[in-house]
Design a protein around this motif. Sequence first.
Motif, PDB file in Angstrom:
ATOM      1  N   SER A   1      16.983 132.038  38.304  1.00 60.45           N
ATOM      2  CA  SER A   1      17.832 133.068  38.526  1.00 60.45           C
ATOM      3  C   SER A   1      17.458 134.335  39.078  1.00 60.45           C
ATOM      4  O   SER A   1      16.267 134.584  38.731  1.00 60.45           O
ATOM      5  N   VAL A   2      18.150 134.960  39.889  1.00 55.64           N
ATOM      6  CA  VAL A   2      17.867 136.113  40.346  1.00 55.64           C
ATOM      7  C   VAL A   2      17.686 137.182  39.294  1.00 55.64           C
ATOM      8  O   VAL A   2      16.649 138.126  39.415  1.00 55.64           O
ATOM      9  N   GLU A   3      18.391 137.239  38.433  1.00 56.45           N
ATOM     10  CA  GLU A   3      18.255 138.290  37.087  1.00 56.45           C
ATOM     11  C   GLU A   3      16.901 138.165  36.523  1.00 56.45           C
ATOM     12  O   GLU A   3      16.317 138.899  36.181  1.00 56.45           O
ATOM     13  N   VAL A   4      16.501 136.909  36.289  1.00 53.05           N
ATOM     14  CA  VAL A   4      15.184 136.583  35.635  1.00 53.05           C
ATOM     15  C   VAL A   4      14.012 136.883  36.413  1.00 53.05           C
ATOM     16  O   VAL A   4      13.088 137.717  36.307  1.00 53.05           O
ATOM     17  N   GLN A   5      14.074 136.737  37.848  1.00 57.46           N
ATOM     18  CA  GLN A   5      13.138 136.939  38.532  1.00 57.46           C
ATOM     19  C   GLN A   5      13.003 138.491  38.883  1.00 57.46           C
ATOM     20  O   GLN A   5      11.852 139.113  38.968  1.00 57.46           O
ATOM     21  N   ASP A   6      14.193 139.395  38.872  1.00 56.02           N
ATOM     22  CA  ASP A   6      13.956 140.586  38.877  1.00 56.02           C
ATOM     23  C   ASP A   6      13.411 141.209  37.711  1.00 56.02           C
ATOM     24  O   ASP A   6      12.433 142.092  37.729  1.00 56.02           O
TER      25      ASP A   6
END
Length: 362
Positions: free
Chosen positions: A261-266
């Motif tokens: 997910s984008v949140e985890v990657q950020d």
Amino acid sequence: MKATRLTVVSNRLAIAIDRQHKGQWTIKPGFGGLVTALGPVLRDRGGQWIGWTGTSGHTPIDTAFLDELLANGSRETGYTLRPVHLNAEEIQKYYHGFSNEILWPLFHDLPSRCNFDPTYWQVYDRVNAKFAQAVAAHTNSEDYVWVHDYHLILVAHYLKTIGVERRTGFFLHIPFPPLDGFIKLPWRFQIFHALLRYDLVGFQTMRDRRNFMDCARMLMPQARITGHRHIAHCQTPEREVLIGAFPISIDFKQFAESATSVEVQDQAWIIHANLPERQLVLGVDRLDYTKGIPLRLRAFADALERYPELRGKVTLIQVVVPSREEVPEYEALKREIERLVGEINGRFSQVEWPPSTTFTDR
């Protein structure tokens, strides 16, 4: 099994009912390995979950409001939730007492931590009978009843005692001790014979299954055990029981999707940017003495002492999930972990490098 409704029975429901600071009750998703593993199974095929609501016997919930909460929870989980109600004495002596002051430490090979209080057994026996009554009320002869873990070993025994015939399986999520450990249990014969009332008994590892079969050979010499592959057969004078090792899994797909997910990657980018060229050692554990967190912290401190070149390059991050917070022993464990982290950081910290950190996940 494919055309059969599955009924899961465990100490706790797959949701948590929580009382907020303004006195209002709310529901939230359950946590722990059992919910993570079994939730997708029931969601994908339908079925029901029978368990304790988790609420204190001192603070009862209005029946109509509880029904509404459980109906909402059933819609969110995708399967029916059936509550079992426990009073304050049952919570203390069945759950905190027999389950977690006797079976938990003994099955983890820590007999010195056991408190063999005879009153614990009486209430454990009574609560297991109560769960069996709930199973009888909410299932029929076509259902498959899958009972989970050390809290509810006697359920199949009581189903048969009240004349209710169900196809039953039992799965133990903790180790099963070797013979010399199991026989330390004053109620070993009651527990052992109750396990043999299930049609199928499952364990996490082949070692656990082997320990159980060793106990069967010693405690029931007339039993005949055959088969040494995936499933063994234990033939008693009354019936045949299947014994197997079935390592439990997790919802891998859900974890994999979350990881991308984008949140985890950020968040991963932020960690790498703030801690360049840093080796991170991550531990995620429930607050429990069987997890060895203080030993892990002492080992990390020993490594920093013996190998100074690690300083400034390695950070230990320990996430601790609260557990049994009302038990003094667990509160003392939490304080010990916090003390050890403080000592490590006090001894070895450098500018922009705290060697160890703990987070409490609530």
